[in-house]
Design a protein around this motif. Sequence first.
Motif, PDB file in Angstrom:
ATOM      1  N   ARG A 235      86.903  37.508  33.640  1.00 31.18           N
ATOM      2  CA  ARG A 235      88.239  37.438  33.040  1.00 31.18           C
ATOM      3  C   ARG A 235      88.522  38.795  32.396  1.00 31.18           C
ATOM      4  O   ARG A 235      88.124  39.074  31.270  1.00 31.18           O
ATOM      5  CB  ARG A 235      88.310  36.334  31.978  1.00 31.18           C
TER       6      ARG A 235
ATOM      7  N   ASP B 122      84.022  29.399  43.277  1.00 31.10           N
ATOM      8  CA  ASP B 122      82.964  28.589  42.676  1.00 31.10           C
ATOM      9  C   ASP B 122      82.508  27.508  43.652  1.00 31.10           C
ATOM     10  O   ASP B 122      83.165  27.213  44.639  1.00 31.10           O
ATOM     11  CB  ASP B 122      83.483  27.961  41.378  1.00 31.10           C
TER      12      ASP B 122
ATOM     13  N   ARG C 112      90.298  38.507  37.956  1.00 31.35           N
ATOM     14  CA  ARG C 112      90.047  37.190  37.388  1.00 31.35           C
ATOM     15  C   ARG C 112      89.501  36.280  38.490  1.00 31.35           C
ATOM     16  O   ARG C 112      89.980  36.316  39.620  1.00 31.35           O
ATOM     17  CB  ARG C 112      91.325  36.578  36.805  1.00 31.35           C
ATOM     18  N   GLY C 113      88.492  35.483  38.142  1.00 33.40           N
ATOM     19  CA  GLY C 113      87.957  34.545  39.126  1.00 33.40           C
ATOM     20  C   GLY C 113      86.442  34.460  39.059  1.00 33.40           C
ATOM     21  O   GLY C 113      85.798  35.006  38.161  1.00 33.40           O
ATOM     22  N   THR C 114      85.878  33.752  40.022  1.00 33.53           N
ATOM     23  CA  THR C 114      84.443  33.454  40.031  1.00 33.53           C
ATOM     24  C   THR C 114      83.786  34.061  41.264  1.00 33.53           C
ATOM     25  O   THR C 114      84.295  33.948  42.383  1.00 33.53           O
ATOM     26  CB  THR C 114      84.213  31.935  40.023  1.00 33.53           C
TER      27      THR C 114
ATOM     28  N   ASP D 182      88.727  28.511  41.982  1.00 29.08           N
ATOM     29  CA  ASP D 182      88.714  29.740  41.190  1.00 29.08           C
ATOM     30  C   ASP D 182      88.332  30.970  42.020  1.00 29.08           C
ATOM     31  O   ASP D 182      87.519  31.788  41.604  1.00 29.08           O
ATOM     32  CB  ASP D 182      87.763  29.602  39.995  1.00 29.08           C
TER      33      ASP D 182
ATOM     34  N   VAL E   1      81.706  34.456  36.098  1.00 28.38           N
ATOM     35  CA  VAL E   1      83.118  34.180  35.876  1.00 28.38           C
ATOM     36  C   VAL E   1      83.709  35.407  35.188  1.00 28.38           C
ATOM     37  O   VAL E   1      83.282  35.783  34.089  1.00 28.38           O
ATOM     38  CB  VAL E   1      83.326  32.922  35.021  1.00 28.38           C
TER      39      VAL E   1
END
Length: 425
Positions: free
Chosen positions: A37, A68, A42-44, A81, A35
């Motif tokens: 940030r 995700d 930003r994101g998975t 995400d 993950v």
Amino acid sequence: MSLRSLTTRADLPLAGNKNLAVRVTVLERGCVRYVVRTAHVRGTFVLIPEHLRGGSVLPSSLRVQFGDGMDICGYYEHRPDEPVIFGMRLHGWTDGIDPDHVSDGWFLGRYAASLRAGVHRQLTTTVRRRTEDVIRALVAHWRSLPRRQELLLAAARPTAEDLAMHEAELAAQAEGEVADLQGMRAAARRRLNVVTGIIRRRPRPVRATDPAPVRLSLVDRRNRPLGTITVREVAVNEDVAGTVVYEVHGARVHGRFTVGRNVYRPQPLPQGVHVAYGHARARYFEYERDHEPTVNGVRLDGGWDHSTTDDLTASTPDRLPAHVRLTRTTGHSAPAATARRAAAVLRILALHYLDRPDAGALRLAAAQDMAWKHLSDTRQALRDLRREQTAAERRARQHRAREQQYRALLVSALPGLDTALRPAA
């Protein structure tokens, strides 16, 4: 401590002297979730070891999933995400990444895109380059995980049974090939013995050319008479071993025919019969022969091959070839009436040839003329079959070994198991 309890935070170096703040969690089946940030990213991302048919026993490549979740997701469905880089939302995945040798150039696959309103769009150059930088950083971190081997084992176990069965099927196929090739080699050895025996046989005496004319009656396929022809021997066992050249006149037929055994089949001792239109000077590749016959005033060329003599009578077989040449390499079928009369001539000449008292001697002469070629071809075939069998046996052993390795993944890890199951090509 279980693998799934491993959750850490890390700052990963990124191109341009920047850091990538990530939270790392080990998931089921050896997957690792990152993950992210940080500024502009930003994101998975989920790194998934790829356990593929025909691949290494332990996964040797990674798939990077954008978003995700562990469930199957359609290519037109968003995952939770999904990463956003420079304002563009990533969708899909990229696969086939070698964790030990990540490309320095462009490597994102065709399923790495942006999905908006159901339409896939290519990533911009800036987003693509930054995505590849992020993936390189994540893969480098994944490669340094202290329990990486356990991740690979966890990723391999869910599909190990299916892959073991697949390898067992491939092994069985290879073993079947081995059995077939063994049978083919045995048949080739028997053939070799036959050819050798033909070469060693003493030639039998062949009757000299008899110029005395013989009258033969022609019938069609319904045994209706088509007249008679006068047949005279022109050459016996001369230009083409085992053949007799007949000159034919009468019943609207004039010209020569060459009759012999059918040597155009692979039998060492030729079977059947072959009748050629004209005086054959060579066994193969004669575009035009001397004294090609005319039937009903139409000049014919080519010939007739028949693989057996069991069904040969004055009226059978029915349809036999009758070809008219237009140019050196082109032509067409003869008219029906011409073909019917030509078929009657071919049949009666074949029977006349087979009725000779020295027919066996002519057959042996044809066989011995071809024997050395058959011997060379059979020896080469044996070498080829031996090479193919060796390759099939090697494949069978490899697939059986891989089957056992896959089945070993299904048991609990034992000391030394990691070493025994290192990724192998």
